[in-house]
Design a protein around this motif. Structure first.
Motif, PDB file in Angstrom:
ATOM      1  N   SER A 272       4.180  48.525  26.589  1.00  0.00           N
ATOM      2  CA  SER A 272       2.763  48.720  26.915  1.00  0.00           C
ATOM      3  C   SER A 272       2.502  50.169  27.299  1.00  0.00           C
ATOM      4  CB  SER A 272       2.330  47.799  28.057  1.00  0.00           C
ATOM      5  OG  SER A 272       2.400  46.443  27.660  1.00  0.00           O
ATOM      6  N   SER A 273       1.319  50.644  26.957  1.00  0.00           N
ATOM      7  CA  SER A 273       0.918  52.005  27.294  1.00  0.00           C
ATOM      8  C   SER A 273      -0.601  52.053  27.407  1.00  0.00           C
ATOM      9  CB  SER A 273       1.412  52.983  26.222  1.00  0.00           C
ATOM     10  OG  SER A 273       1.044  54.311  26.549  1.00  0.00           O
ATOM     11  N   TRP A 274      -1.099  53.062  28.115  1.00  0.00           N
ATOM     12  CA  TRP A 274      -2.536  53.243  28.269  1.00  0.00           C
ATOM     13  C   TRP A 274      -3.050  54.238  27.247  1.00  0.00           C
ATOM     14  CZ3 TRP A 274      -5.797  50.537  31.412  1.00  0.00           C
ATOM     15  CH2 TRP A 274      -5.193  49.714  32.356  1.00  0.00           C
ATOM     16  N   ALA A 275      -4.230  53.982  26.713  1.00  0.00           N
ATOM     17  CA  ALA A 275      -4.803  54.830  25.665  1.00  0.00           C
ATOM     18  C   ALA A 275      -6.234  55.203  26.022  1.00  0.00           C
ATOM     19  CB  ALA A 275      -4.767  54.120  24.318  1.00  0.00           C
ATOM     20  N   LYS A 276      -6.607  56.427  25.651  1.00  0.00           N
ATOM     21  CA  LYS A 276      -7.988  56.883  25.789  1.00  0.00           C
ATOM     22  C   LYS A 276      -8.809  56.344  24.624  1.00  0.00           C
ATOM     23  CE  LYS A 276     -11.162  59.791  27.545  1.00  0.00           C
ATOM     24  NZ  LYS A 276     -12.309  59.378  26.700  1.00  0.00           N
ATOM     25  N   VAL A 277     -10.004  55.822  24.906  1.00  0.00           N
ATOM     26  CA  VAL A 277     -10.826  55.160  23.897  1.00  0.00           C
ATOM     27  C   VAL A 277     -11.882  56.123  23.358  1.00  0.00           C
ATOM     28  CG1 VAL A 277     -12.404  53.258  23.433  1.00  0.00           C
ATOM     29  CG2 VAL A 277     -10.462  52.913  24.961  1.00  0.00           C
ATOM     30  N   ASN A 278     -11.963  56.193  22.031  1.00  0.00           N
ATOM     31  CA  ASN A 278     -13.028  56.932  21.358  1.00  0.00           C
ATOM     32  C   ASN A 278     -13.576  56.064  20.234  1.00  0.00           C
ATOM     33  OD1 ASN A 278     -12.934  59.864  22.462  1.00  0.00           O
ATOM     34  ND2 ASN A 278     -10.788  59.337  22.093  1.00  0.00           N
ATOM     35  N   VAL A 279     -14.889  56.058  20.061  1.00  0.00           N
ATOM     36  CA  VAL A 279     -15.529  55.246  19.028  1.00  0.00           C
ATOM     37  C   VAL A 279     -15.967  56.158  17.889  1.00  0.00           C
ATOM     38  CG1 VAL A 279     -17.458  53.715  18.482  1.00  0.00           C
ATOM     39  CG2 VAL A 279     -16.272  53.502  20.671  1.00  0.00           C
ATOM     40  N   LEU A 280     -15.670  55.735  16.643  1.00  0.00           N
ATOM     41  CA  LEU A 280     -16.011  56.501  15.449  1.00  0.00           C
ATOM     42  C   LEU A 280     -16.926  55.686  14.558  1.00  0.00           C
ATOM     43  CD1 LEU A 280     -12.391  57.721  14.582  1.00  0.00           C
ATOM     44  CD2 LEU A 280     -14.098  58.968  15.901  1.00  0.00           C
ATOM     45  N   ASN A 281     -17.982  56.298  14.066  1.00  0.00           N
ATOM     46  CA  ASN A 281     -18.844  55.690  13.056  1.00  0.00           C
ATOM     47  C   ASN A 281     -18.666  56.491  11.766  1.00  0.00           C
ATOM     48  OD1 ASN A 281     -20.187  53.650  14.723  1.00  0.00           O
ATOM     49  ND2 ASN A 281     -21.069  55.385  15.791  1.00  0.00           N
ATOM     50  N   ASN A 282     -17.717  56.052  10.944  1.00  0.00           N
ATOM     51  CA  ASN A 282     -17.320  56.828   9.780  1.00  0.00           C
ATOM     52  C   ASN A 282     -18.296  56.687   8.621  1.00  0.00           C
ATOM     53  OD1 ASN A 282     -15.191  57.631  11.300  1.00  0.00           O
ATOM     54  ND2 ASN A 282     -13.608  56.652  10.078  1.00  0.00           N
ATOM     55  N   ALA A 283     -18.053  57.465   7.580  1.00  0.00           N
ATOM     56  CA  ALA A 283     -18.991  57.552   6.467  1.00  0.00           C
ATOM     57  C   ALA A 283     -19.129  56.249   5.698  1.00  0.00           C
ATOM     58  CB  ALA A 283     -18.549  58.672   5.513  1.00  0.00           C
ATOM     59  N   ASP A 284     -18.130  55.347   5.791  1.00  0.00           N
ATOM     60  CA  ASP A 284     -18.224  54.087   5.042  1.00  0.00           C
ATOM     61  C   ASP A 284     -19.113  53.058   5.736  1.00  0.00           C
ATOM     62  OD1 ASP A 284     -16.612  53.484   7.183  1.00  0.00           O
ATOM     63  OD2 ASP A 284     -15.117  52.385   6.017  1.00  0.00           O
TER      64      ASP A 284
END
Length: 463
Positions: A272-284
């Motif tokens: 287990s590990s902690w991750a920074k969250v980022n949201v992407l709205n890609n071209a598709d």
């Protein structure tokens, strides 16, 4: 006798014999017919017992790993021999492989001159760990991964043997030695002996088609293969910071973004590990979540597709089916206009007129379904818009003009459908988790109507 035989023969009619058994059977038959008729014509309302629980939310995702990867190309032609193990960190200038133009190193293997190579306990431990890791992440639907594992394991064994062969380079004549090119790492990083075309892909270039593992092609770089100038020798993962991109719906992605960081469990080794969250709205047009890590990259350096589980906090509360949830409209009455009757029941003083036209008040008992800081939610089936309410011990009046909607379920503990307000904590396609023991809500083991559309408020229930 002859005269008697010439007489007419008449058929004897049996008298209707109604006995007690026929009467009882007829009564039972009529009763059954009536019951069947009532069953198919009556309104059926099914109940549901409320219990505590949590929602089963699908938090397992397949992700695409993105790293800073540098591909190292060959400057010569010949047979390639690797000396660094895959997943090993090498420093800048550290020997990784050699290019044998003469083929003498290859002949050493073909002649079985390296048969006496002995593996250390550390080498055996590395091979055992590699086998265990593959077994934990084995997927029957992705059987092609068996071949990748085969090549990887063979390569590991050959690289360990190559280290001993490298020590015998001094025994080769100088002319042969000059035909062997030693290739050192241009920068420090983790060595990987495969390519797949994702090395230069960035997170904002990810599309839904890239998650199709049937279209995924991975080229394994095999020890002792013949390479030409310009061919790929190996690649280096040069940064411990890396990312996993997963696809999900926009609403769920926004929930993760609000948490900022999320705990991730890797299904391959349960780490287990902690991750920074980022949201992407890609071209598709799809929504993706990029999870940024600053550790454990070396463990998954050779994996492009990684199965992960998001470890999120589960909401605990009362579990009710979505079909039981309904909306109902209520009047908003200021709290100052609600009083107690003779039986200590809640109600309001409604302004009415006598036959002589005199103004008087009438106590109207009503249940309270919810409250805010200033108002009570009162059933709108008892009162009407425009009714005047009189404030207790005052001449102030309030005209009913405001209404609002509550979300709730129909409680049937008392034999009739009684609307109860609920507060939804979380919800999936089938069930909702609601807050328990609220002032106007539900408690565990209450019975509610399973399908809210089959009942009306205050309707009597025949279980």
């Amino acid at each position: 006798m002859a005269g008697r035989n010439n007489g007419k023969i008449r058929q004897y009619r049996k008298p209707l014999n109604i006995n007690l058994g026929i009467i009882i059977f007829s009564v039972i038959f009529i009763y059954i017919v009536i019951c069947v008729f009532l069953y198919f014509t009556d309104k059926h309302i099914m109940g549901y017992e409320v219990k505590t629980g949590s929602l089963s939310v699908g938090n397992v995702y397949q992700g695409i790993a993105l790293r800073q990867e540098t591909i190292v190309m060959s400057t010569d032609s010949g047979y390639i021999n690797y000396y660094a193990r895959e997943g090993e960190r090498v420093g800048s200038g550290k020997l990784v492989c050699s290019i044998d133009e003469s083929g003498q190193l290859k002949e050493l293997f073909d002649a079985n001159k390296a048969e006496d190579t002995q593996l250390s306990d550390s080498d055996l431990s590395d091979i055992r760990s590699e086998i265990t890791g593959y077994m934990n992440g084995f997927d029957r639907k992705q059987f092609s991964g068996v071949y990748d594992f085969k090549y990887s394991l063979e390569g590991t064994a050959l690289k360990l043997a190559n280290i001993n062969v490298l020590q015998d380079l001094q025994s080769l004549n100088s002319s042969a030695s000059s035909l062997i090119t030693l290739c050192s790492a241009p920068v420090s990083g983790i060595v990987v002996y495969s390519t797949d075309g994702f090395e230069a892909v960035s997170a904002d270039q990810i599309t839904a088609d890239m998650f199709d593992r049937e279209k995924y092609e991975k080229k394994q770089l095999i020890n002792n293969d013949l390479v030409a100038a310009g061919d790929t020798l190996y690649k280096l993962s040069t940064d411990e910071n890396w990312s996993i991109v997963i696809q999900m719906d926009a609403e769920r992605a926004q929930e993760l973004l609000e948490e900022d960081y999320v705990q991730v469990r890797f299904l391959k080794n349960q780490f287990s590990s902690w991750a920074k969250v980022n949201v992407l709205n890609n071209a598709d047009g799809n929504t993706y979540v990029k999870l940024d890590f600053n550790n454990s990259m070396i463990t998954f350096c050779a994996d492009r597709f990684i199965d992960i589980e998001l470890v999120t906090k589960e909401e605990q509360g009362l579990k009710v089916p979505n079909s039981a949830i309904a909306e109902k409209e209520f009047f908003l009455i200021p709290k100052d206009y609600v009083t107690k009757g003779n039986n200590n029941e809640n109600g309001v003083l409604k302004e009415t007129y006598t036959e002589n036209g005199e103004v008087t008040t009438e106590f109207i008992a009503t249940s309270i379904y919810y409250e805010t800081d200033d108002d009570y939610y009162i059933d709108n089936s008892i009162l009407e818009l425009g009714n005047n309410l009189v404030k207790p011990d005052s001449t102030d009046k309030y005209t009913i003009s405001r209404s609002a909607t509550l979300i709730g379920v129909y409680n049937i503990n008392k034999g009739y459908a009684d609307f109860k307000e609920i507060q939804i904590l979380s919800q999936n396609d089938e069930y909702a988790i609601i807050k328990s023991n609220t002032t106007y809500g539900l408690s565990a083991y209450d019975r509610i109507v399973l399908d809210a559309e089959t009942v009306n408020g205050d309707e009597f229930i025949n279980d």
